[in-house]
Design a protein around this motif. Structure first.
Motif, PDB file in Angstrom:
ATOM      1  N   TYR A 138      -5.513  -0.122 -10.397  1.00  0.00           N
ATOM      2  CA  TYR A 138      -4.133  -0.343  -9.934  1.00  0.00           C
ATOM      3  C   TYR A 138      -4.121  -0.593  -8.435  1.00  0.00           C
ATOM      4  N   GLY A 139      -3.213  -1.503  -8.026  1.00  0.00           N
ATOM      5  CA  GLY A 139      -3.108  -1.878  -6.608  1.00  0.00           C
ATOM      6  C   GLY A 139      -4.245  -2.781  -6.155  1.00  0.00           C
ATOM      7  N   HIS A 140      -4.888  -3.493  -7.064  1.00  0.00           N
ATOM      8  CA  HIS A 140      -6.091  -4.273  -6.735  1.00  0.00           C
ATOM      9  C   HIS A 140      -5.788  -5.728  -6.400  1.00  0.00           C
ATOM     10  N   LYS A 141      -4.533  -6.078  -6.287  1.00  0.00           N
ATOM     11  CA  LYS A 141      -4.163  -7.436  -5.908  1.00  0.00           C
ATOM     12  C   LYS A 141      -3.348  -7.409  -4.622  1.00  0.00           C
TER      13      LYS A 141
ATOM     14  N   ASP B 191       3.050  -9.089   0.263  1.00  0.00           N
ATOM     15  CA  ASP B 191       2.514  -9.021  -1.106  1.00  0.00           C
ATOM     16  C   ASP B 191       2.646  -7.622  -1.722  1.00  0.00           C
ATOM     17  N   LYS B 192       3.527  -6.808  -1.159  1.00  0.00           N
ATOM     18  CA  LYS B 192       3.700  -5.458  -1.682  1.00  0.00           C
ATOM     19  C   LYS B 192       4.165  -5.462  -3.139  1.00  0.00           C
ATOM     20  N   GLN B 193       5.138  -6.334  -3.466  1.00  0.00           N
ATOM     21  CA  GLN B 193       5.639  -6.370  -4.834  1.00  0.00           C
ATOM     22  C   GLN B 193       4.536  -6.743  -5.810  1.00  0.00           C
ATOM     23  N   LEU B 194       3.701  -7.732  -5.418  1.00  0.00           N
ATOM     24  CA  LEU B 194       2.585  -8.135  -6.269  1.00  0.00           C
ATOM     25  C   LEU B 194       1.614  -6.985  -6.473  1.00  0.00           C
ATOM     26  N   SER B 195       1.277  -6.310  -5.396  1.00  0.00           N
ATOM     27  CA  SER B 195       0.300  -5.217  -5.456  1.00  0.00           C
ATOM     28  C   SER B 195       0.838  -4.038  -6.267  1.00  0.00           C
ATOM     29  N   CYS B 196       2.110  -3.681  -6.052  1.00  0.00           N
ATOM     30  CA  CYS B 196       2.692  -2.527  -6.736  1.00  0.00           C
ATOM     31  C   CYS B 196       2.857  -2.766  -8.241  1.00  0.00           C
ATOM     32  N   SER B 197       2.887  -4.022  -8.644  1.00  0.00           N
ATOM     33  CA  SER B 197       3.005  -4.331 -10.067  1.00  0.00           C
ATOM     34  C   SER B 197       1.655  -4.620 -10.708  1.00  0.00           C
TER      35      SER B 197
ATOM     36  N   TRP C 143      -1.667  -1.929  -2.311  1.00  0.00           N
ATOM     37  CA  TRP C 143      -0.854  -0.732  -2.225  1.00  0.00           C
ATOM     38  C   TRP C 143      -1.206   0.248  -3.356  1.00  0.00           C
ATOM     39  N   THR C 144      -0.465   1.381  -3.430  1.00  0.00           N
ATOM     40  CA  THR C 144      -0.830   2.448  -4.388  1.00  0.00           C
ATOM     41  C   THR C 144       0.325   2.763  -5.348  1.00  0.00           C
ATOM     42  N   PRO C 145       0.395   2.089  -6.511  1.00  0.00           N
ATOM     43  CA  PRO C 145       1.421   2.394  -7.514  1.00  0.00           C
ATOM     44  C   PRO C 145       0.973   3.525  -8.461  1.00  0.00           C
ATOM     45  N   LEU C 146       0.830   4.723  -7.908  1.00  0.00           N
ATOM     46  CA  LEU C 146       0.313   5.854  -8.693  1.00  0.00           C
ATOM     47  C   LEU C 146       1.217   6.171  -9.887  1.00  0.00           C
TER      48      LEU C 146
ATOM     49  N   VAL D  32      -8.522   8.605 -10.036  1.00  0.00           N
ATOM     50  CA  VAL D  32      -9.363   8.661  -8.837  1.00  0.00           C
ATOM     51  C   VAL D  32      -8.601   7.963  -7.727  1.00  0.00           C
ATOM     52  N   SER D  33      -8.235   8.703  -6.678  1.00  0.00           N
ATOM     53  CA  SER D  33      -7.387   8.148  -5.629  1.00  0.00           C
ATOM     54  C   SER D  33      -7.731   8.759  -4.280  1.00  0.00           C
ATOM     55  N   ASP D  34      -7.494   7.983  -3.228  1.00  0.00           N
ATOM     56  CA  ASP D  34      -7.713   8.519  -1.886  1.00  0.00           C
ATOM     57  C   ASP D  34      -6.404   8.684  -1.123  1.00  0.00           C
ATOM     58  N   GLY D  35      -5.288   8.564  -1.838  1.00  0.00           N
ATOM     59  CA  GLY D  35      -4.022   8.691  -1.126  1.00  0.00           C
ATOM     60  C   GLY D  35      -2.849   8.868  -2.064  1.00  0.00           C
ATOM     61  N   VAL D  36      -1.687   8.862  -1.469  1.00  0.00           N
ATOM     62  CA  VAL D  36      -0.469   9.159  -2.216  1.00  0.00           C
ATOM     63  C   VAL D  36       0.243   7.876  -2.611  1.00  0.00           C
ATOM     64  N   GLU D  37       1.314   8.031  -3.363  1.00  0.00           N
ATOM     65  CA  GLU D  37       2.157   6.914  -3.807  1.00  0.00           C
ATOM     66  C   GLU D  37       2.699   6.139  -2.603  1.00  0.00           C
ATOM     67  N   THR D  38       2.571   4.791  -2.676  1.00  0.00           N
ATOM     68  CA  THR D  38       3.132   3.951  -1.602  1.00  0.00           C
ATOM     69  C   THR D  38       4.048   2.859  -2.162  1.00  0.00           C
ATOM     70  N   CYS D  39       4.412   2.978  -3.444  1.00  0.00           N
ATOM     71  CA  CYS D  39       5.240   1.946  -4.081  1.00  0.00           C
ATOM     72  C   CYS D  39       6.601   2.481  -4.527  1.00  0.00           C
ATOM     73  N   GLU D  40       7.040   3.572  -3.885  1.00  0.00           N
ATOM     74  CA  GLU D  40       8.360   4.157  -4.136  1.00  0.00           C
ATOM     75  C   GLU D  40       8.540   4.700  -5.559  1.00  0.00           C
ATOM     76  N   GLY D  41       7.459   4.969  -6.264  1.00  0.00           N
ATOM     77  CA  GLY D  41       7.557   5.583  -7.578  1.00  0.00           C
ATOM     78  C   GLY D  41       7.639   7.096  -7.462  1.00  0.00           C
ATOM     79  N   ASP D  42       7.813   7.770  -8.588  1.00  0.00           N
ATOM     80  CA  ASP D  42       7.884   9.237  -8.629  1.00  0.00           C
ATOM     81  C   ASP D  42       6.709   9.747  -9.466  1.00  0.00           C
ATOM     82  N   PRO D  43       5.555   9.975  -8.840  1.00  0.00           N
ATOM     83  CA  PRO D  43       4.367  10.355  -9.606  1.00  0.00           C
ATOM     84  C   PRO D  43       4.480  11.721 -10.295  1.00  0.00           C
TER      85      PRO D  43
END
Length: 473
Positions: free
Chosen positions: A214-217, A224-230, A258-261, A287-298
């Motif tokens: 996830y977040g690999h684009k 390109d945040k919208q692309l990455s978060c989706s 970005w990080t769509p956790l 497996v993650s090195d950070g927190v949500e950055t796509c405004e989701g509620d993990p």
């Protein structure tokens, strides 16, 4: 002349008497008569009170209603007062209720002098019987001791457990740009991929594994945040591990955006929806090195995933995460019913995924079976149900016996019938009490068996781990 005059007067008197005789007498009204009715009122017949047959079986006695005098004059709490508070009932009975009983009962028997002993007993139960049996009896028959076997870990990791069950392992790989950061000359992404390949290679053929990135684009920019978060993509479909195919999937993406956790967990939820908890064990590794950055509620996503019909467990491995990020990821893992671990080098990462659990000596020493306070609580809870049940039974029998003695002494009942009633009250009381005690003893035995089983298993577990830990010293 005088004779003629006398004859005329005699004829006149006769005519007047005749006239008076033909005239109706005036109506005499009573104080209760009205102008619209001159009919005399007739007394209304009072229906004979129907006395129900008193119960003679346990089932019927347990469901019987309260006696009329008991219902009208006795508080249920007084009637069922604990044995240790026996004076609470007896003072009320002797000071108040007994007088009511002796005042109210005689009239019926004086009006019905030919009743049989059974009919006398029926009436006394109708007036003096307890109506509380079903309440306490239901509690007694449904009583549960509440002992629970403590968790006794057997030193196995997720892989060992998975070998014995139909298990799905879904790996969600954070491919955000921050995974490019290096640790000891290698990027976080490279080290994470190596550890995951080691982990999956140890899974048996009957364990299904799937890989998502996830977040690999995108390039991690606002544009390109919208692309990455989706971008949440299945790269290895759920199935048995196959080395070359899994390696190819791992090589197909790089750290990028970005990080769509939350979105990744929502995708895992959809993906596992058909694998219910009754037939599958579902485990999600993030497996993650950070927190949500796509405004989701993990946190909400993890809770929904774990609380659903698939009951997936969410484990999170934080790779070189700062303190703020650790706190957030730990909260997400807890919401998902799993565990959080942070690692800062490849060996720690491998240890989190593969290392077996082993208790400390202190954990082994402190582990106990059924605690003393749980035992005491169980015994007290059972007594608290049985005690009032036996009391209301004994007190009903005593009320009926006392009433029969009183009526006998007042010559309202003959001796033979009175003693038959007293014997019947005693017989019914013993029938109830024996049954109630049998259930109590059965429940006590069930609790003892559960307690002995728990204690034996805990003791065996402790002995096993004492030996294992002493071997390592």
């Amino acid at each position: 002349m005088n004779l003629v005059k006398y004859a005329v007067m005699s004829i006149g008197c006769c005519l007047m008497l005749a006239a008076c005789a033909d005239k109706p007498e005036p109506e005499v009204k009573s104080e209760t008569s009205t102008s619209t009715s001159s009919k005399e009122s007739k007394p209304v017949a009072v229906a004979e009170e129907q006395i129900p047959k008193a119960a003679r079986t346990l089932e019927d006695m347990i469901s019987q209603p309260a006696g009329k005098l008991v219902e009208a004059h006795m508080d249920p709490e007084i009637e069922a007062a604990k044995t240790v508070n026996w004076v609470y009932y007896h003072r009320f009975y002797e000071d108040t209720f007994q007088g009511i009983m002796e005042s109210e009962l005689p009239a019926y028997f004086e009006e019905h002098p030919d009743l049989s002993a059974d009919e006398i007993y029926d009436y006394l139960v109708y007036q003096l019987g307890s109506g509380q049996y079903s309440t306490f009896y239901d509690q007694l028959t449904s009583y549960e001791h509440g002992y629970v076997m403590p968790e006794l870990p057997e030193g196995e990791d997720e892989i060992e457990i998975a070998k014995r069950q139909k298990t799905n392992v879904v790996i969600l790989m954070d491919a955000s740009g921050s995974m490019k950061a290096e640790i000891g000359g290698e990027s976080r992404m490279t080290l994470a991929k190596q550890a995951i390949e080691d982990f999956t290679s140890q899974l048996s053929d009957d364990v299904n594994v799937s890989l998502f990135a996830y977040g690999h684009k995108g390039a991690g920019t606002e544009a390109d945040k919208q692309l990455s978060c989706s971008s949440i993509e299945e790269l290895y479909p759920l199935g048995a591990y196959e080395e070359s195919s899994f390696q190819k999937a791992m090589d197909s993406f790089k750290a990028s955006g970005w990080t769509p956790l939350a979105g990744a967990m929502e995708k895992a939820h959809e993906y596992l929806a058909s694998y219910d908890k009754e037939n599958f064990r579902n485990i999600v590794y993030i497996v993650s090195d950070g927190v949500e950055t796509c405004e989701g509620d993990p946190v909400a996503a993890a809770k929904k995933l774990h609380d659903s019909d698939i009951e997936a467990k969410v484990n999170i491995i934080g790779f070189d995460v700062d303190d703020e990020g650790q706190n957030e990821l730990k909260t997400v893992a807890e919401a998902g019913g799993g565990e959080y671990a942070t690692v800062r080098n490849p060996s720690e990462f491998e240890g989190v995924l593969i290392k077996k659990w082993k208790p400390s000596m202190m954990q082994v020493m402190s582990q106990q079976g059924v605690m003393l306070h749980d035992l005491v609580h169980q015994m007290e809870a059972l007594i608290a149900i049985h005690d009032p049940l036996k009391n209301i039974s004994d007190r009903e029998a005593t009320r009926i016996s006392n009433a029969a003695y009183y009526l006998k002494n007042k010559k309202i009942l003959d001796d033979e019938k009175a003693y038959e009633v007293i014997e019947l009250a005693k017989e019914m009381g013993e029938l109830r009490s024996v049954h109630f005690t049998e259930i109590k003893e059965q429940k006590s035995e069930e609790a003892k068996q559960a307690r002995d089983e728990i204690d034996a298993k805990v003791e065996a577990w402790k002995e096993k781990w004492y030996a294992e830990l002493e071997k390592d010293e």
